[in-house]
Enzyme design. Structure first.
Site, PDB file in Angstrom:
ATOM      1  N   HIS A   1      42.302  34.484  43.548  1.00  0.00           N
ATOM      2  CA  HIS A   1      43.199  35.355  42.791  1.00  0.00           C
ATOM      3  C   HIS A   1      42.500  36.655  42.432  1.00  0.00           C
ATOM      4  O   HIS A   1      41.298  36.799  42.637  1.00  0.00           O
ATOM      5  CB  HIS A   1      43.792  34.652  41.561  1.00  0.00           C
ATOM      6  CG  HIS A   1      42.804  34.137  40.580  1.00  0.00           C
ATOM      7  ND1 HIS A   1      42.863  32.867  40.069  1.00  0.00           N
ATOM      8  CD2 HIS A   1      41.736  34.711  39.979  1.00  0.00           C
ATOM      9  CE1 HIS A   1      41.884  32.681  39.209  1.00  0.00           C
ATOM     10  NE2 HIS A   1      41.192  33.783  39.137  1.00  0.00           N
TER      11      HIS A   1
ATOM     12  N   GLU B   1      38.663  36.743  43.661  1.00  0.00           N
ATOM     13  CA  GLU B   1      37.571  35.831  43.323  1.00  0.00           C
ATOM     14  C   GLU B   1      37.883  34.438  43.841  1.00  0.00           C
ATOM     15  O   GLU B   1      39.048  34.039  43.949  1.00  0.00           O
ATOM     16  CB  GLU B   1      37.310  35.790  41.819  1.00  0.00           C
ATOM     17  CG  GLU B   1      38.447  35.218  40.996  1.00  0.00           C
ATOM     18  CD  GLU B   1      38.084  35.050  39.527  1.00  0.00           C
ATOM     19  OE1 GLU B   1      37.486  34.011  39.187  1.00  0.00           O
ATOM     20  OE2 GLU B   1      38.414  35.945  38.727  1.00  0.00           O
TER      21      GLU B   1
ATOM     22  N   HIS C   1      30.148  32.664  35.291  1.00  0.00           N
ATOM     23  CA  HIS C   1      30.452  32.620  33.859  1.00  0.00           C
ATOM     24  C   HIS C   1      29.223  32.193  33.060  1.00  0.00           C
ATOM     25  O   HIS C   1      29.140  32.459  31.865  1.00  0.00           O
ATOM     26  CB  HIS C   1      31.571  31.613  33.578  1.00  0.00           C
ATOM     27  CG  HIS C   1      32.946  32.100  33.911  1.00  0.00           C
ATOM     28  ND1 HIS C   1      33.490  33.246  33.382  1.00  0.00           N
ATOM     29  CD2 HIS C   1      33.910  31.560  34.702  1.00  0.00           C
ATOM     30  CE1 HIS C   1      34.725  33.393  33.835  1.00  0.00           C
ATOM     31  NE2 HIS C   1      35.005  32.391  34.646  1.00  0.00           N
TER      32      HIS C   1
END
EC number: 4.6.1.24
Length: 105
Positions: free
Chosen positions: A40, A58, A91
């Site tokens: 997305h 990504e 992340h």
């Protein structure tokens, strides 16, 4: 695509390439991995200076096999909509839902 390390997790160039290729195939066929939303749009709110221009997509990267659904984990490859590899981000070590660059990004 070259090998990269996200936080302390190393990925070979082959693993990076496999994830980028999967992202490209799904993107070009307007499809996603399983019932997920990947690949997305990646908006690059963090302002990474990628070597290729966006817009970006990504896609999760895995140490074994290619992501096909389920939990995406923390690490992503970034491609542009022409299927050019932009980089790898994670992340892990970032605040909130943001990303930091893996090595070589």
């Amino acid at each position: 695509q070259s090998a990269t390390t996200c936080s302390s997790k190393p990925y070979s160039a082959q693993q990076v390439r496999a994830a980028a290729n999967a992202a490209c195939q799904y993107y070009q066929s307007n499809d996603t991995a399983g019932s997920t939303t990947y690949p997305h749009t990646y908006h690059n709110y963090e302002g990474f200076d990628f070597a290729v221009n966006g817009p970006y997509q990504e896609y999760p990267i895995r140490t074994s096999g290619v992501y096909s659904g389920g939990s995406p984990g923390a690490d992503r490859v970034i491609i542009n909509t022409q299927c050019q590899f932009a980089g790898a981000i994670t992340h892990t070590g970032a605040s909130g839902n943001q990303f930091v660059g893996c090595s070589n990004t």
